[in-house]
Design a protein around this motif. Structure first.
Motif, PDB file in Angstrom:
ATOM      1  N   ALA A   3       0.853  -1.187   0.000  1.00 31.73           N
ATOM      2  CA  ALA A   3       0.000   0.000   0.000  1.00 31.73           C
ATOM      3  C   ALA A   3       0.885   1.230   0.000  1.00 31.73           C
ATOM      4  O   ALA A   3       1.806   1.335   0.809  1.00 31.73           O
ATOM      5  CB  ALA A   3      -0.912   0.002   1.224  1.00 31.73           C
ATOM      6  N   THR A   5       0.955   5.290   0.405  1.00 26.84           N
ATOM      7  CA  THR A   5       0.214   6.430   0.945  1.00 26.84           C
ATOM      8  C   THR A   5       1.167   7.610   1.050  1.00 26.84           C
ATOM      9  O   THR A   5       2.373   7.462   0.905  1.00 26.84           O
ATOM     10  CB  THR A   5      -0.375   6.111   2.330  1.00 26.84           C
ATOM     11  N   THR A  45       0.855   3.921   7.388  1.00 27.41           N
ATOM     12  CA  THR A  45      -0.228   3.855   6.414  1.00 27.41           C
ATOM     13  C   THR A  45      -1.506   4.427   6.996  1.00 27.41           C
ATOM     14  O   THR A  45      -2.177   5.256   6.371  1.00 27.41           O
ATOM     15  CB  THR A  45      -0.461   2.402   5.960  1.00 27.41           C
ATOM     16  N   CYS A  55      -4.624   6.634  -2.301  1.00 25.54           N
ATOM     17  CA  CYS A  55      -3.830   5.459  -1.977  1.00 25.54           C
ATOM     18  C   CYS A  55      -3.588   4.660  -3.251  1.00 25.54           C
ATOM     19  O   CYS A  55      -4.383   4.716  -4.190  1.00 25.54           O
ATOM     20  CB  CYS A  55      -4.621   4.624  -0.962  1.00 25.54           C
ATOM     21  N   LEU A  57      -2.364   0.625  -4.523  1.00 27.53           N
ATOM     22  CA  LEU A  57      -2.115  -0.759  -4.114  1.00 27.53           C
ATOM     23  C   LEU A  57      -1.376  -1.472  -5.235  1.00 27.53           C
ATOM     24  O   LEU A  57      -1.633  -1.224  -6.414  1.00 27.53           O
ATOM     25  CB  LEU A  57      -3.433  -1.492  -3.834  1.00 27.53           C
TER      26      LEU A  57
END
Length: 122
Positions: A3, A5, A45, A55, A57
């Protein structure tokens, strides 16, 4: 899954998010949900998402080298009752997909499964 961020003016962060197969679930037409398990207690995160919901992924297919990139917005659900619906979860993250890009043969590395982490929830 990784992830990505960030916080305006303070940079970005990429963190591994893991669990047993199926820990990321489709919960709506464009929505994914994954549990947040006990980790390194840094909460980068989660803290970033509280300030900036955008965000990214990344899902890597280690057996075929494919990659799936998703961008969108995520929200941390701090409700312990909802988290209790997923064994071992401390909270849940809901992610609304804006864009998906699949890249065939994105990585040359290959990996074969050796076993689940002993830290994964039962």
């Amino acid at each position: 899954m990784a992830a990505a961020t960030g916080r305006p003016g303070l940079g970005t962060d990429a963190s591994h998010r893991g669990g047993n197969p199926g820990f990321v679930t489709v919960t709506g037409g464009r929505t994914l949900t994954w549990p947040d398990y006990a980790g390194n207690a840094m909460y980068m995160t989660l803290g970033n998402l509280e300030l900036e919901p955008r965000c990214g992924l990344l899902f890597l297919g280690w057996d075929d080298g494919h990659a799936l990139h998703l961008t969108g917005r995520a929200r941390v659900d701090w409700d312990p009752e909802r988290a209790a619906s997923v064994p071992g979860a401390q909270r849940l993250i809901d992610f609304e997909v804006d864009q998906a890009i699949e890249v065939s043969g994105a990585i040359p590395q290959r990996w074969s499964f050796g076993g689940y982490s002993r830290f994964n929830p039962a």
